[in-house]
Each structure stands twice: as structure tokens, then as C-alpha cells.
Design an enzyme around this catalytic site. Structure first.
Site, PDB file in Angstrom:
ATOM      1  N   THR A 206       3.317  15.019 -22.924  1.00 20.88           N
ATOM      2  CA  THR A 206       3.554  16.334 -23.515  1.00 20.88           C
ATOM      3  C   THR A 206       2.931  17.392 -22.612  1.00 20.88           C
ATOM      4  O   THR A 206       2.632  17.104 -21.444  1.00 20.88           O
ATOM      5  CB  THR A 206       3.022  16.378 -24.973  1.00 20.88           C
ATOM      6  N   ASN A 207       2.756  18.598 -23.076  1.00 25.04           N
ATOM      7  CA  ASN A 207       2.126  19.647 -22.263  1.00 25.04           C
ATOM      8  C   ASN A 207       1.270  20.550 -23.138  1.00 25.04           C
ATOM      9  O   ASN A 207       1.186  20.345 -24.347  1.00 25.04           O
ATOM     10  CB  ASN A 207       3.198  20.439 -21.498  1.00 25.04           C
TER      11      ASN A 207
END
Ligand code: CTP
Length: 405
Positions: A206-207
Site C-alpha cells: 500500500t502507500n
């Protein structure tokens, strides 16, 4: 008709306070989200519990509510319309004087949405010159007054002062909501937050996107009268009021949610930080560690904006670019490559702005090549500046008032 609109219903201390219960029911039946705010006197006529049960939302009566110390401002910002029904002579006097000595009057001063009052009192009070003066003062600043009906009153008198009929108040609410906001009739789709791509049953790629910019844009578009769909990846943010929320996890789910709606989308704001890659294989169980190095093969995710561009719809498409260097140059390249109407670029290498922060500092670039840098601003304020710019571009492109489907 009222689906997705957020009405704050103010109830004040009149014998007609019980009629606000019926009004609440009718508003919610029509799809409105209703938050009830009561004065101290109103609670002597009807209990907050009645309104809470019917609205399925907390009822507020305290300016110093420990749940939210700036409640009057939060409610004012979330409201599409502030309706006070019944409004007593005392309420009219306080509002006309600009008083802010309780939650309801502070809210009236903070509200930038339309305000409607449905007065109820005895005929002798209604006809008093001071009450009429207060009504004139309120009308003078754009407050809508739904006049009371004539009929038998609690005092035994017959005359004007009975709270207007439910149907009359509802019609006034609908008319006011229908015509309010420059983006009435537009369907705005906003994507927000990160996407999450599974490595195995417990691990993901994810980020750091918090979703704050997208949520702020969704709220700003709603306040302008648009129908808003917020397609959101996983975030810690509270569910916003008055917008249709579609929760997704992966880039593919976000792609589906966007494409399913694109035919009816007037403006697409792709604020989400969509993962560019996902693991080629995602293990259904939990991968066990082996002690040695492992490699995860990544494959590209679908480029949502690329697919939208290929459809050549009428949608006004806004992309976002998070860059660490050569901001404007890269953003211009992205604007053309993704065939965007506008790109909003920010430098994510700078501390205190962008990913996860409450503030952002962006540069907007449109199809004509015009570059507009904005100062560092809170994301909600920035959202308004971005929407103002979109509005201005669309006004230039289409002589009739934008946006419409
Ligand atoms: N975006 C998208 N689909 C993806 C990835 C990104 O629609 N699979 C959108 C984002 O929501 C954003 C814009 O494209 O509005 C820019 O995303 P970005 O990842 O910065 O652009 P890329 O073209 O992937 O360029 P790069 O990663 O090389 O900077």
C-alpha cells in the site's frame, strides 16, 4: 429527492415542538440525513431521545459538547440546509440580534447554507411590531421565512401563529435545496486514499496516502450542491455526511467502481494514490518465512485514468500527480499522456505537506498550459480553491452555467 442532502433541524421551545417529530420523519423518508439541534426550552416539550431514535443520529443541545468543541462550526460546514421549526418569538429575536449564546444561535451565525425558519407563536405575539421587525431583519439577510397558518391556537385565540403544515415546510425545504449550490445537477465522483494489494492473507502493498485530500474534495463538492460519490480505499477518516461512499480495496476494485459510474459522471476527481503495481500472485494463506531472501513479482495495475480517457466521455477529468522532482514538467507530461482537463500536482518530498498531512501546496495546470501555483493551505480550503478553478474553466468552455450532466 433529498437523498444525500444533510439538513440540520433546529427545534425551539414552542408547544408546536412535537410537530418537529413528524417533520423529521418526513425528511428522513425522503432520504435526507437529519441532525437535530434543540434549545434548552425545546427539551421541556419533547425529549432528545425521540429525535435521536427517529434520526438515528446524536441530538445536540450543548454549545460546549465534549464530543466536539467546535460543534457549531462542524455542523454548519456539514449542513446543506438549516431549518428551524418551530421557531419561537424569542428565537427570532436572538437570531435577528446576532446572538450566539447557545448552540442553535451560534450555528445560525456560522451557517453558510440556506437558512429557513418556520415560526410558531400566539397571534398576539406574531402581530407584535417587534416580532415583525425581527422577521424583516432576518428576511433582509436572506433567511427564508415559512409563515405560520391561521387557525385555533393553544391560547384559545383564533389567528395567525400555528406552525405551517408539514407539506408546506417540506415543499419549502425541497425548493430551497433544489435551487441552492452552483453544482446542483452535477454528479461528482471522487477517488480517495490508497489502494491495498494483497501479498498473502495478511500482508499487503500500500502507500502513505491518508485520503484527506479526496475527502475534502468530496465535502466541498457536496456543499456546492453536487451529487457526490466518494470511492475510497482504506482510510482512518470518519464517513463523511451527505455523500455516497463506495469502499474499495484494490486498484481493480477502484477501476470497476469508477468505470461503472463514468457515463453519469460530470466531474471525476482522481485524488486516490492508486498502486501502480500489485503482486502477480497473492497467496490465499499466510506465507511462512524461510530465513532466506524472497522476491515478489509485481505486475502493473490497470491505469484507471488511461481507461477513462480511452472512453472519450464528456466527463471533466482531473488527475493528481505526486512528484518528488521536476514537478511542473512531469505534471504537464502526465496531463497530456492521461488526456486530463486539469492536473493538480504536489511535491511529496517536502515535509509538512501532501501525504498524510493536513496541509498541501499544489500547482494546477490545465489543458491550455496555464500554470497556477497555490500557497500552502489546509486541504479543505484547498479543495474549495480547486473546485473554484474547475468551475471557472467549465464556465469558459460552456457559456451556460456549469456543471450539468
Ligand atoms: N492513477 C490511475 N490509475 C493508476 C495509477 C494512478 O488512474 N493505476 C491516477 C491517480 O489517481 C492520479 C494520476 O493517475 O490522479 C497520477 O498518478 P501517478 O501514479 O502519479 O501517475 P503515473 O502515470 O503512474 O506516473 P508515475 O508513477 O511514473 O509518476
Amino acid at each position: 429527492m433529498l437523498t444525500g442532502r444533510h439538513v440540520v433541524l433546529g427545534v425551539t421551545g414552542s408547544i408546536a415542538a412535537y410537530k418537529a417529530v413528524g417533520l423529521l420523519r418526513r425528511l428522513t423518508e425522503r432520504g435526507a440525513q437529519v441532525t437535530v439541534v434543540m434549545t434548552a426550552a425545546a427539551k421541556r416539550f419533547v425529549t432528545p431521545l425521540t429525535f435521536q431514535a427517529l434520526s438515528r443520529r446524536p441530538v445536540y443541545d450543548d454549545l460546549f459538547d465534549p464530543r466536539d468543541e467546535i460543534l457549531h462550526l462542524s455542523l454548519a460546514q456539514a449542513a446543506d440546509l438549516f431549518l428551524i421549526a418551530p421557531a419561537t418569538a424569542n428565537t427570532l429575536a436572538r437570531l435577528a440580534a446576532g446572538s450566539a449564546n447557545d448552540l442553535l444561535s451560534s450555528l445560525a451565525l456560522s451557517a453558510r447554507c440556506p437558512v429557513l425558519l418556520a415560526p410558531a407563536m400566539d397571534a398576539v405575539m406574531w402581530e407584535h411590531p417587534l416580532v415583525q421587525r425581527n422577521l424583516d431583519a432576518l428576511r433582509g439577510i436572506g433567511v427564508g421565512i415559512i409563515p405560520p397558518e391561521s387557525g385555533p391556537l393553544a391560547s384559545g385565540l383564533v389567528g395567525p401563529g400555528r406552525l405551517a403544515a408539514e407539506d408546506v415546510i417540506l415543499a419549502a425545504v425541497e425548493a430551497r435545496l433544489e435551487s441552492s449550490g452552483p453544482w446542483v445537477g452535477a454528479h461528482v465522483v471522487v477517488t480517495a486514499g490508497p489502494t491495498r494489494e494483497a501479498i498473502d492473507a495478511v500482508r499487503t502493498i500500500t502507500n502513505r496516502s491518508s485520503g484527506k485530500m479526496g475527502y475534502a474534495l468530496a465535502d466541498a463538492a457536496r456543499v456546492r450542491g453536487a451529487m457526490v460519490t466518494l470511492i475510497t480505499g482504506p482510510t482512518d477518516l470518519p464517513v463523511p455526511v451527505g455523500v455516497d461512499v463506495v469502499a474499495v480495496e484494490t486498484a481493480e476494485e477502484m477501476r470497476r467502481a469508477v468505470l461503472d459510474r463514468i457515463d453519469k459522471t460530470t466531474i471525476l476527481l482522481m485524488a486516490a494514490a492508486v498502486a501502480d503495481y500489485r503482486p502477480k500472485v497473492s497467496s490465499p494463506g499466510k506465507l511462512k518465512k524461510s530465513g532466506s531472501a524472497i522476491a515478489i513479482e509485481l505486475v502493473p495495475t490497470p491505469d484507471i485514468l488511461g481507461e477513462v480517457a480511452a472512453l472519450r466521455t464528456e466527463t471533466f477529468v482531473v488527475g493528481f500527480a505526486a512528484e518528488t522532482d521536476r514537478l511542473v514538467e512531469r505534471a504537464i507530461e502526465k496531463l497530456h499522456r492521461k488526456q486530463l482537463d486539469l492536473i493538480v500536482a504536489n511535491d511529496v518530498s517536502r515535509p509538512g505537506i501532501g501525504f498524510g498531512a493536513d496541509d498541501n501546496e499544489v500547482t494546477m495546470i490545465d489543458r491550455t498550459g496555464a500554470v497556477m501555483p497555490l500557497p500552502r493551505l489546509p486541504k479543505r480550503v484547498l479543495a474549495d480553491r480547486i473546485l473554484d478553478h474547475i468551475h471557472a474553466i467549465r464556465l469558459q468552455e460552456r457559456p451556460s452555467p456549469p456543471p450539468s450532466t
